[in-house]
Write a protein that holds these residues in place. Structure first.
Motif, short mmCIF file in Angstrom:
data_model
loop_
_atom_site.label_atom_id
_atom_site.label_comp_id
_atom_site.label_asym_id
_atom_site.label_seq_id
_atom_site.Cartn_x
_atom_site.Cartn_y
_atom_site.Cartn_z
N VAL A 90 0.85 -1.20 0.00
CA VAL A 90 0.00 0.00 0.00
C VAL A 90 0.89 1.24 0.00
CG1 VAL A 90 -0.19 -0.05 2.53
CG2 VAL A 90 -1.91 1.14 1.21
N PRO A 91 0.50 2.29 -0.72
CA PRO A 91 1.28 3.53 -0.70
C PRO A 91 1.32 4.15 0.71
CG PRO A 91 -0.33 3.55 -2.49
CD PRO A 91 -0.64 2.37 -1.64
N ARG A 92 2.44 4.72 1.06
CA ARG A 92 2.59 5.36 2.38
C ARG A 92 1.58 6.49 2.60
NH1 ARG A 92 7.77 3.94 4.65
NH2 ARG A 92 9.09 3.11 3.01
N SER A 93 1.18 7.12 1.53
CA SER A 93 0.26 8.26 1.64
C SER A 93 -1.09 7.86 2.24
CB SER A 93 0.04 8.90 0.27
OG SER A 93 -0.53 7.96 -0.62
N LEU A 94 -1.40 6.58 2.28
CA LEU A 94 -2.68 6.12 2.81
C LEU A 94 -2.60 5.64 4.26
CD1 LEU A 94 -4.27 4.15 -0.15
CD2 LEU A 94 -4.62 6.51 0.52
N SER A 95 -1.42 5.67 4.86
CA SER A 95 -1.25 5.07 6.18
C SER A 95 -2.18 5.65 7.25
CB SER A 95 0.21 5.18 6.64
OG SER A 95 0.57 6.54 6.75
N ASP A 96 -2.54 6.92 7.16
CA ASP A 96 -3.44 7.52 8.15
C ASP A 96 -4.91 7.36 7.78
OD1 ASP A 96 -1.26 8.34 9.61
OD2 ASP A 96 -1.22 10.35 8.74
N ARG A 97 -5.19 7.08 6.53
CA ARG A 97 -6.57 7.03 6.06
C ARG A 97 -7.14 5.62 5.90
NH1 ARG A 97 -6.49 10.99 1.00
NH2 ARG A 97 -4.25 11.00 1.15
N LEU A 98 -6.27 4.62 5.79
CA LEU A 98 -6.72 3.27 5.50
C LEU A 98 -6.05 2.27 6.43
CD1 LEU A 98 -8.33 1.49 3.43
CD2 LEU A 98 -6.21 1.34 2.12
N GLU A 158 -11.47 7.79 6.20
CA GLU A 158 -11.92 8.98 5.49
C GLU A 158 -11.85 8.69 3.99
OE1 GLU A 158 -8.31 11.99 5.23
OE2 GLU A 158 -8.52 11.26 7.29
N GLN A 159 -12.28 9.64 3.17
CA GLN A 159 -12.25 9.44 1.72
C GLN A 159 -10.83 9.11 1.26
OE1 GLN A 159 -14.69 9.35 -0.58
NE2 GLN A 159 -16.29 9.74 0.93
N VAL A 160 -10.73 8.14 0.38
CA VAL A 160 -9.45 7.72 -0.18
C VAL A 160 -9.54 7.88 -1.69
CG1 VAL A 160 -7.93 5.73 -0.52
CG2 VAL A 160 -9.03 6.08 1.70
N PRO A 161 -8.57 8.55 -2.30
CA PRO A 161 -8.60 8.66 -3.76
C PRO A 161 -8.39 7.28 -4.38
CG PRO A 161 -6.50 9.44 -2.92
CD PRO A 161 -7.37 9.16 -1.73
N PRO A 162 -8.83 7.08 -5.62
CA PRO A 162 -8.60 5.79 -6.27
C PRO A 162 -7.11 5.42 -6.19
CG PRO A 162 -10.07 7.12 -7.60
CD PRO A 162 -9.57 8.01 -6.49
N THR A 163 -6.86 4.23 -5.67
CA THR A 163 -5.49 3.80 -5.38
C THR A 163 -5.34 2.32 -5.69
OG1 THR A 163 -5.41 5.39 -3.54
CG2 THR A 163 -3.75 3.67 -3.55
N ARG A 164 -4.16 1.95 -6.14
CA ARG A 164 -3.88 0.54 -6.42
C ARG A 164 -3.15 -0.09 -5.24
NH1 ARG A 164 -2.41 -1.00 -12.22
NH2 ARG A 164 -4.64 -0.61 -12.24
N LEU A 165 -3.67 -1.26 -4.81
CA LEU A 165 -3.01 -2.07 -3.79
C LEU A 165 -2.53 -3.35 -4.44
CD1 LEU A 165 -5.60 -1.94 -0.83
CD2 LEU A 165 -3.71 -0.37 -1.30
N GLN A 166 -1.48 -3.94 -3.87
CA GLN A 166 -0.96 -5.22 -4.36
C GLN A 166 -1.12 -6.26 -3.27
OE1 GLN A 166 3.07 -5.12 -5.70
NE2 GLN A 166 2.74 -3.43 -7.11
N LEU A 167 -1.73 -7.38 -3.62
CA LEU A 167 -1.77 -8.53 -2.73
C LEU A 167 -0.73 -9.52 -3.24
CD1 LEU A 167 -5.63 -9.15 -2.40
CD2 LEU A 167 -4.18 -7.57 -1.11
N ARG A 168 0.22 -9.87 -2.39
CA ARG A 168 1.27 -10.81 -2.80
C ARG A 168 1.12 -12.10 -2.04
NH1 ARG A 168 5.90 -12.31 -0.70
NH2 ARG A 168 7.57 -13.05 -2.03
N ASP A 169 0.94 -13.19 -2.78
CA ASP A 169 0.82 -14.51 -2.18
C ASP A 169 2.12 -14.84 -1.47
OD1 ASP A 169 0.97 -17.39 -1.82
OD2 ASP A 169 -0.70 -17.57 -3.23
N ASP A 170 2.05 -15.11 -0.16
CA ASP A 170 3.25 -15.36 0.62
C ASP A 170 3.97 -16.64 0.20
OD1 ASP A 170 2.80 -13.05 2.06
OD2 ASP A 170 1.84 -14.07 3.74
#
Length: 133
Positions: free
Chosen positions: A53-61, A76-88
């Motif tokens: 997750v981008p660091r910019s979202l750490s307080d919002r998500l 709070e509102q989060v702008p459209p953002t891409r997250l990556q799920l990585r299979d461990d």
């Protein structure tokens, strides 16, 4: 008798509606996941994943990944953002495009199902119509 039967059917229908799960098919195209502000949404992946997750979202998500489920809560509102799920285990990456919406109630859980590209190609090319046989 009729009243109790009607009440029983009503309860059964309500419990089925409450257990709904939105299904997303991962075929290497980012999956659009909506989040309601202030409501946690559960994403079932059925494998242990780490979330990028981008660091910019750490307080919002708030993000938690436990035993094959990812828990997302937008404070709070989060702008459209891409997250990556990585299979461990395998290292496979699944991309999520998250965005918040105004929702007075929590959104249903989501489940991500993965598709083997070879199996998908074989099943999509197999025509069972009268012409093809």
């Amino acid at each position: 008798m009729t009243r109790s039967l009607f009440l029983g059917l009503l309860i059964l229908c309500a419990s089925q509606a409450a257990a709904a799960v939105e299904i997303f098919k991962w075929n290497r195209v980012p999956l659009p996941i909506q989040l309601g502000v202030g409501h946690e949404r559960i994403i079932f992946v059925d494998r242990n994943v780490s979330v990028g997750v981008p660091r910019s979202l750490s307080d919002r998500l708030r993000i938690q990944s436990v035993a094959g489920a990812v828990y997302l809560l937008a404070n709070e509102q989060v702008p459209p953002t891409r997250l990556q799920l990585r299979d461990d285990e395998s290292g496979e990456i699944i991309l999520l495009d998250i965005a918040t919406i105004d929702s007075p109630k929590p959104l249903e859980p989501a489940k991500i199902v993965t598709v083997d590209p070879a199996t998908e190609a074989a099943s999509s090319s197999a025509c069972e119509c009268a012409v093809c046989g």
